[in-house]
Design a protein around this motif. Sequence first.
Motif, PDB file in Angstrom:
ATOM      1  N   LEU A   1       5.283   0.106   5.633  1.00 56.72           N
ATOM      2  CA  LEU A   1       5.998  -0.662   4.952  1.00 56.72           C
ATOM      3  C   LEU A   1       5.215  -2.053   4.374  1.00 56.72           C
ATOM      4  O   LEU A   1       5.381  -2.437   3.448  1.00 56.72           O
ATOM      5  N   GLU A   2       4.671  -2.692   5.324  1.00 55.36           N
ATOM      6  CA  GLU A   2       3.915  -3.929   4.935  1.00 55.36           C
ATOM      7  C   GLU A   2       2.788  -3.590   3.849  1.00 55.36           C
ATOM      8  O   GLU A   2       2.470  -4.372   2.712  1.00 55.36           O
ATOM      9  N   THR A   3       2.154  -2.413   4.248  1.00 54.48           N
ATOM     10  CA  THR A   3       1.091  -1.920   2.980  1.00 54.48           C
ATOM     11  C   THR A   3       1.655  -1.559   1.604  1.00 54.48           C
ATOM     12  O   THR A   3       1.234  -2.260   0.731  1.00 54.48           O
ATOM     13  N   VAL A   4       2.705  -1.060   1.714  1.00 52.99           N
ATOM     14  CA  VAL A   4       3.510  -0.970   0.503  1.00 52.99           C
ATOM     15  C   VAL A   4       4.166  -2.234  -0.320  1.00 52.99           C
ATOM     16  O   VAL A   4       3.704  -2.446  -1.240  1.00 52.99           O
ATOM     17  N   VAL A   5       4.797  -2.903   0.465  1.00 59.00           N
ATOM     18  CA  VAL A   5       5.258  -4.214  -0.275  1.00 59.00           C
ATOM     19  C   VAL A   5       4.282  -5.253  -0.189  1.00 59.00           C
ATOM     20  O   VAL A   5       4.199  -5.897  -1.421  1.00 59.00           O
ATOM     21  N   GLN A   6       3.454  -5.719   0.793  1.00 57.57           N
ATOM     22  CA  GLN A   6       2.513  -6.729   0.441  1.00 57.57           C
ATOM     23  C   GLN A   6       1.273  -6.240  -0.446  1.00 57.57           C
ATOM     24  O   GLN A   6       0.814  -7.130  -0.880  1.00 57.57           O
ATOM     25  N   GLU A   7       0.755  -5.325   0.002  1.00 62.62           N
ATOM     26  CA  GLU A   7      -0.454  -4.842  -0.625  1.00 62.62           C
ATOM     27  C   GLU A   7      -0.391  -4.089  -2.248  1.00 62.62           C
ATOM     28  O   GLU A   7      -1.072  -3.770  -2.732  1.00 62.62           O
ATOM     29  N   ASN A   8       0.757  -3.633  -2.306  1.00 67.03           N
ATOM     30  CA  ASN A   8       1.239  -2.934  -3.285  1.00 67.03           C
ATOM     31  C   ASN A   8       0.545  -1.576  -3.510  1.00 67.03           C
ATOM     32  O   ASN A   8       0.133  -1.141  -4.539  1.00 67.03           O
ATOM     33  N   THR A   9       0.079  -1.043  -2.325  1.00 64.87           N
ATOM     34  CA  THR A   9      -0.691   0.340  -2.351  1.00 64.87           C
ATOM     35  C   THR A   9       0.298   1.341  -1.729  1.00 64.87           C
ATOM     36  O   THR A   9       0.783   1.200  -0.884  1.00 64.87           O
ATOM     37  N   ASN A  10      -0.090   2.583  -2.073  1.00 59.80           N
ATOM     38  CA  ASN A  10       0.310   3.747  -1.272  1.00 59.80           C
ATOM     39  C   ASN A  10      -0.397   4.232  -0.209  1.00 59.80           C
ATOM     40  O   ASN A  10      -1.640   4.874  -0.662  1.00 59.80           O
ATOM     41  N   PRO A  11      -0.171   4.056   1.064  1.00 59.77           N
ATOM     42  CA  PRO A  11      -0.778   4.414   2.031  1.00 59.77           C
ATOM     43  C   PRO A  11      -1.109   6.229   2.090  1.00 59.77           C
ATOM     44  O   PRO A  11      -2.195   6.509   2.397  1.00 59.77           O
ATOM     45  N   ILE A  12      -0.212   6.880   1.314  1.00 58.45           N
ATOM     46  CA  ILE A  12      -0.404   8.411   1.457  1.00 58.45           C
ATOM     47  C   ILE A  12      -1.497   8.647   0.536  1.00 58.45           C
ATOM     48  O   ILE A  12      -2.181   9.729   0.797  1.00 58.45           O
TER      49      ILE A  12
END
Length: 88
Positions: free
Chosen positions: A21-32
Amino acid sequence: VEHASLHVVVAATHCFDQTVLETVVQENTNPIEHVERSTLIMASAVHQLPVSDLIEESQQERIRGASPALFLDDAAPAANANGAGVVN
């Protein structure tokens, strides 16, 4: 050896500095996309095929947009029949 087969299992893990969730929200990247990219790299090496041959046509544009470096081999000249130009 008759009636024998060899099976190879390749495993990989991914560690992220933040939660998904932090990766998506804070970094605006898709970990998938990170996991997908490394999976395609492994599959390409194991099967000795370019990434474009491993994915469905309907997914080509999406993956090219997310990971254009995976398709650099598509621009390289094809190897001739005796395998010249192929790196193992």
